[in-house]
Design a protein around this motif. Structure first.
Motif, PDB file in Angstrom:
ATOM      1  N   SER A 224      -4.249 -10.798  -2.530  1.00  0.00           N
ATOM      2  CA  SER A 224      -4.459 -10.378  -3.920  1.00  0.00           C
ATOM      3  C   SER A 224      -4.342  -8.864  -4.031  1.00  0.00           C
ATOM      4  O   SER A 224      -4.884  -8.127  -3.203  1.00  0.00           O
ATOM      5  N   PHE A 225      -3.667  -8.420  -5.083  1.00  0.00           N
ATOM      6  CA  PHE A 225      -3.482  -6.989  -5.338  1.00  0.00           C
ATOM      7  C   PHE A 225      -3.998  -6.634  -6.727  1.00  0.00           C
ATOM      8  O   PHE A 225      -3.814  -7.392  -7.682  1.00  0.00           O
ATOM      9  N   TYR A 226      -4.639  -5.472  -6.821  1.00  0.00           N
ATOM     10  CA  TYR A 226      -5.045  -4.966  -8.127  1.00  0.00           C
ATOM     11  C   TYR A 226      -3.811  -4.562  -8.935  1.00  0.00           C
ATOM     12  O   TYR A 226      -2.795  -4.128  -8.380  1.00  0.00           O
ATOM     13  N   TYR A 227      -3.920  -4.687 -10.250  1.00  0.00           N
ATOM     14  CA  TYR A 227      -2.883  -4.136 -11.123  1.00  0.00           C
ATOM     15  C   TYR A 227      -2.830  -2.619 -10.927  1.00  0.00           C
ATOM     16  O   TYR A 227      -3.862  -1.983 -10.666  1.00  0.00           O
ATOM     17  N   PRO A 228      -1.669  -2.017 -11.069  1.00  0.00           N
ATOM     18  CA  PRO A 228      -1.605  -0.549 -11.091  1.00  0.00           C
ATOM     19  C   PRO A 228      -2.412   0.004 -12.271  1.00  0.00           C
ATOM     20  O   PRO A 228      -2.556  -0.664 -13.303  1.00  0.00           O
ATOM     21  N   GLU A 229      -2.929   1.197 -12.106  1.00  0.00           N
ATOM     22  CA  GLU A 229      -3.717   1.823 -13.173  1.00  0.00           C
ATOM     23  C   GLU A 229      -2.778   2.471 -14.181  1.00  0.00           C
ATOM     24  O   GLU A 229      -2.640   3.694 -14.260  1.00  0.00           O
ATOM     25  N   SER A 230      -2.123   1.618 -14.951  1.00  0.00           N
ATOM     26  CA  SER A 230      -1.166   2.071 -15.952  1.00  0.00           C
ATOM     27  C   SER A 230      -1.149   1.085 -17.105  1.00  0.00           C
ATOM     28  O   SER A 230      -1.050  -0.132 -16.886  1.00  0.00           O
TER      29      SER A 230
ATOM     30  N   GLU B 193       0.829  -1.208   0.000  1.00  0.00           N
ATOM     31  CA  GLU B 193       0.000   0.000   0.000  1.00  0.00           C
ATOM     32  C   GLU B 193       0.862   1.256   0.000  1.00  0.00           C
ATOM     33  O   GLU B 193       0.534   2.245  -0.664  1.00  0.00           O
ATOM     34  N   ARG B 194       1.958   1.200   0.705  1.00  0.00           N
ATOM     35  CA  ARG B 194       2.846   2.367   0.783  1.00  0.00           C
ATOM     36  C   ARG B 194       3.418   2.727  -0.589  1.00  0.00           C
ATOM     37  O   ARG B 194       3.592   3.914  -0.902  1.00  0.00           O
ATOM     38  N   ILE B 195       3.655   1.723  -1.427  1.00  0.00           N
ATOM     39  CA  ILE B 195       4.230   2.021  -2.751  1.00  0.00           C
ATOM     40  C   ILE B 195       3.162   2.073  -3.848  1.00  0.00           C
ATOM     41  O   ILE B 195       3.490   2.070  -5.034  1.00  0.00           O
ATOM     42  N   GLY B 196       1.877   2.128  -3.425  1.00  0.00           N
ATOM     43  CA  GLY B 196       0.841   2.455  -4.392  1.00  0.00           C
ATOM     44  C   GLY B 196      -0.087   1.348  -4.833  1.00  0.00           C
ATOM     45  O   GLY B 196      -0.946   1.584  -5.700  1.00  0.00           O
TER      46      GLY B 196
END
Length: 372
Positions: free
Chosen positions: A308-314, A289-292
């Motif tokens: 589980s983590f969402y993909y970055p919005e990029s 979370e700290r790195i986005g």
């Protein structure tokens, strides 16, 4: 850090199993064992006893049976052996592994009811009660404890209370949770608890096990729909022939699992291992979370085993590139498995410690190619 950490592995497996094991567990496989050897069979019996003691304080009411193959083989052994021809199985599902139980039941032509909670919602005991009150023909209830599709931890205590209120046989797939979180099968009203060698006990793949209420297991006699996965016959042979398997056993893997059980005890038992896994997951979640990164599940649903983590919005982000970069840095992570969103997963069970998680976070922070 544990000094039994393997030094010849190029990376840590940050997966829900197979997972990174200790050097001493791996070294235990260097000796060949005969399946008829008395020492080997007594080792099997010791494993069976240790598993029951890990599972419950009411050891006199429970027994265990080991089965060749992956954990799925054990789930299928229970599904195909425990439900009579006129029985009906209700499955609570919120991921791929609950869905797999549904598929098994359908393959065997077992009458099946399904309550599907979707991929990001906990199984709900109140919904179960409504269904059981409406359908008296249901005889068995099954749920996955830790659904590794997402990292969801389902409320098996509340579900078990409802199942027993209505007199149902209760089946829990505890594949990726048993040995890594405190539980008592008797207190949770579990009749059949299923897990695998290569999960929280930190052994290697090759067999799984069922810890069953003895009275429930005895009722499986003559019900099996398969030969090799006949749960009752496998148990009866081990009981009567001092740990003998009906068919060729995975001898090296069994020996490694015994070593893994000894190392679990040396760590301080399930409570201490749970604390380590919890700390790993907490550091992982906070660091990501700290790195986005955004976490898929809310904290109250999250297990300490995999996240589980969402993909970055990029548009520049690809899981394949992240995977390869982390592999080069000494870590292997997992792709996502849900249909509703683009995600990836990171596990923190196995011979993995908080300092490893901190190194992982640093590696991800240093490889954020999608921000370049």
């Amino acid at each position: 850090m544990n000094q039994t950490r393997p030094t010849d592995n190029p990376y840590l497996l940050l997966t829900p199993g197979p997972l990174t094991t200790s050097s001493t567990v791996r070294e235990a496989m260097l000796r060949d064992w005969c399946t008829w050897d008395r020492d080997y069979n007594e080792l099997v019996q010791a494993i069976r006893q240790k598993l029951v003691r890990l599972a419950t304080s009411q050891v006199e009411d429970y027994t265990s049976v080991l089965i060749q193959g992956s954990g799925t083989f054990c789930v299928e052994a229970v599904v195909s052996s425990a439900i009579p021809a006129d029985g009906k199985l209700l499955i609570l599902t919120n991921g791929a592994y609950g869905d797999r139980i549904v598929e098994m039941a359908q393959v065997y032509g077992i009458a099946t009811e399904v309550i599907d909670f979707g991929e990001v919602t906990k199984a709900n005991a109140e919904v179960l009660e409504q269904r059981l009150a409406a359908d008296a023909t249901i005889t068995h209830v099954a749920v996955v404890h830790s659904e590794t599709t997402t990292g969801m931890l389902n409320p098996i205590k509340e579900i078990g209370e409802v199942a027993k209120k209505y007199g149902k046989v209760y089946i829990v797939d505890a594949m990726s949770s048993f040995g890594g979180i405190p539980m008592d099968a008797a207190e949770l009203s579990i009749d059949f608890l299923i897990s695998s060698a290569n999960k929280c006990i930190q052994g290697v793949p090759g067999f799984g096990f069922v810890i069953a209420k003895t009275s429930a297991l005895i009722k499986c006699k003559g019900l099996a729909r398969t030969l090799s996965l006949d749960l009752y016959s496998q148990w009866k042979t081990m009981e009567e022939q001092n740990g003998k398997w009906r068919y060729t056993s995975p001898t090296h893997v069994v020996r490694a699992f015994y070593q893994a059980l000894i190392e679990l005890e040396a760590e301080g038992g399930v409570e201490k291992r749970y604390e380590r896994y919890q700390r790993n997951q907490q550091l992982l979640a906070e660091g990501m979370e700290r790195i986005g990164f955004r976490i898929l599940l809310p904290k109250e649903s999250q297990s300490p085993f995999i996240t589980s983590f969402y993909y970055p919005e990029s548009e520049a982000f690809t899981f394949a590139q992240l995977y390869e970069r982390l592999k080069q840095a000494g870590f292997v992570i997992y792709p996502g498995k849900i249909s509703q969103a683009d995600t990836f997963r990171i596990g923190n069970i196995g011979e993995v410690y908080p300092e490893d998680i901190e190194r992982l976070i640093a590696a991800i922070e240093n490889n954020r190619f999608w921000l370049e």
